[in-house]
Design a protein around this motif. Structure first.
Motif, PDB file in Angstrom:
ATOM      1  N   VAL A  97       0.838  -1.204   0.000  1.00  0.00           N
ATOM      2  CA  VAL A  97       0.000   0.000   0.000  1.00  0.00           C
ATOM      3  C   VAL A  97       0.870   1.249   0.000  1.00  0.00           C
ATOM      4  N   TRP A  98       1.862   1.312   0.888  1.00  0.00           N
ATOM      5  CA  TRP A  98       2.671   2.527   0.997  1.00  0.00           C
ATOM      6  C   TRP A  98       3.670   2.648  -0.143  1.00  0.00           C
ATOM      7  N   ARG A  99       3.963   1.538  -0.817  1.00  0.00           N
ATOM      8  CA  ARG A  99       4.820   1.591  -2.000  1.00  0.00           C
ATOM      9  C   ARG A  99       4.034   2.054  -3.221  1.00  0.00           C
ATOM     10  N   SER A 100       2.732   1.762  -3.243  1.00  0.00           N
ATOM     11  CA  SER A 100       1.900   2.045  -4.413  1.00  0.00           C
ATOM     12  C   SER A 100       1.109   3.345  -4.315  1.00  0.00           C
ATOM     13  N   TYR A 101       0.885   3.836  -3.094  1.00  0.00           N
ATOM     14  CA  TYR A 101       0.052   5.028  -2.898  1.00  0.00           C
ATOM     15  C   TYR A 101       0.791   6.056  -2.053  1.00  0.00           C
ATOM     16  N   ASN A 102       0.482   7.303  -2.312  1.00  0.00           N
ATOM     17  CA  ASN A 102       0.957   8.412  -1.488  1.00  0.00           C
ATOM     18  C   ASN A 102      -0.216   9.013  -0.743  1.00  0.00           C
ATOM     19  N   LEU A 103       0.080   9.595   0.393  1.00  0.00           N
ATOM     20  CA  LEU A 103      -0.882  10.462   1.058  1.00  0.00           C
ATOM     21  C   LEU A 103      -0.576  11.871   0.568  1.00  0.00           C
ATOM     22  N   VAL A 104      -1.619  12.590   0.172  1.00  0.00           N
ATOM     23  CA  VAL A 104      -1.431  13.919  -0.409  1.00  0.00           C
ATOM     24  C   VAL A 104      -2.312  14.914   0.334  1.00  0.00           C
ATOM     25  N   PHE A 131      -5.618   9.610  -0.559  1.00  0.00           N
ATOM     26  CA  PHE A 131      -4.798   8.530  -1.092  1.00  0.00           C
ATOM     27  C   PHE A 131      -4.663   8.779  -2.582  1.00  0.00           C
ATOM     28  N   MET A 132      -3.439   8.793  -3.097  1.00  0.00           N
ATOM     29  CA  MET A 132      -3.234   8.993  -4.512  1.00  0.00           C
ATOM     30  C   MET A 132      -2.265   7.926  -5.029  1.00  0.00           C
ATOM     31  N   LYS A 133      -2.628   7.304  -6.143  1.00  0.00           N
ATOM     32  CA  LYS A 133      -1.794   6.272  -6.749  1.00  0.00           C
ATOM     33  C   LYS A 133      -0.484   6.888  -7.219  1.00  0.00           C
ATOM     34  N   ARG A 134       0.627   6.243  -6.888  1.00  0.00           N
ATOM     35  CA  ARG A 134       1.931   6.698  -7.339  1.00  0.00           C
ATOM     36  C   ARG A 134       2.117   6.407  -8.811  1.00  0.00           C
ATOM     37  N   LEU A 135       2.756   7.281  -9.487  1.00  0.00           N
ATOM     38  CA  LEU A 135       3.080   7.058 -10.884  1.00  0.00           C
ATOM     39  C   LEU A 135       4.343   6.214 -10.970  1.00  0.00           C
ATOM     40  N   ARG A 136       4.319   5.255 -11.871  1.00  0.00           N
ATOM     41  CA  ARG A 136       5.509   4.407 -12.032  1.00  0.00           C
ATOM     42  C   ARG A 136       6.580   5.151 -12.807  1.00  0.00           C
ATOM     43  N   LYS A 137       7.797   4.958 -12.360  1.00  0.00           N
ATOM     44  CA  LYS A 137       8.920   5.550 -13.081  1.00  0.00           C
ATOM     45  C   LYS A 137       9.465   4.517 -14.042  1.00  0.00           C
TER      46      LYS A 137
END
Length: 178
Positions: A138-145, A171-177
């Protein structure tokens, strides 16, 4: 000049004797040796009595918005809120659900993440759906904003980001690099 009295272990002076006899008057009337006078309760009976008392407790105006199966931590959090020692952070999920998370006033981002975990775990237990959640994922895939700013550093206090009581964090989905 009076000499100090030496107390011998195991012996009681007159004042202690009077005090002990008064205390013995306050003991329950049930004699522990009389098995016929002792009422035995099953575990289920004790749980029922406890839950009835708990139901009366949460009828208090201060605690009325707590669930019936309340935990000690939830009661302490609610009391801390009333005394201004804690704040509620509204965490907005992608599906539109708002989770009211209670944290202390000087909480860090890590404290907020732990509180979210406890909230979700308790909610799952109460609803009966106990599935495992990988919080690492969860914390690898989402950020708190909060107001467009990612809460990336776990050591930073929420107040340093400008988060106050009843503010909304998303909760916001992280963008993949790539």
């Amino acid at each position: 000049m009076e000499e100090p009295s030496e107390e011998v272990p195991g012996e009681h002076n007159a004042k202690e004797g009077e005090e002990m006899s008064r205390m013995s008057d306050m003991t329950p009337a049930v004699a522990y040796g009389d098995e016929e006078d002792v009422e035995t309760l099953t575990h289920a009976d004790i749980l029922d009595i406890f839950e009835e008392g708990l139901a009366r407790l949460v009828q208090d105006p201060l605690l009325c918005d707590l669930p019936i199966q309340v935990t000690l931590e939830e009661i302490n959090s609610q009391i801390a809120l009333e005394y201004g020692q804690a704040m509620t952070v509204k965490v907005l999920k992608a599906d539109g659900e708002i989770m009211p998370i209670v944290v202390v006033q000087d909480a860090s981002v890590l404290d907020l993440k732990k509180a979210i975990r406890r909230f979700v775990t308790l909610k799952q237990q109460r609803e009966g759906g106990m599935r495992h959640i990988s919080w690492r994922y969860v914390w690898r895939s989402y950020n708190l904003v909060f107001q467009g700013e990612k809460l990336e550093d776990d050591r930073v206090r929420l107040k340093d980001y400008g988060i106050r009581n009843r503010d909304e964090v998303t909760f916001m989905k992280r963008l993949r690099k790539k």
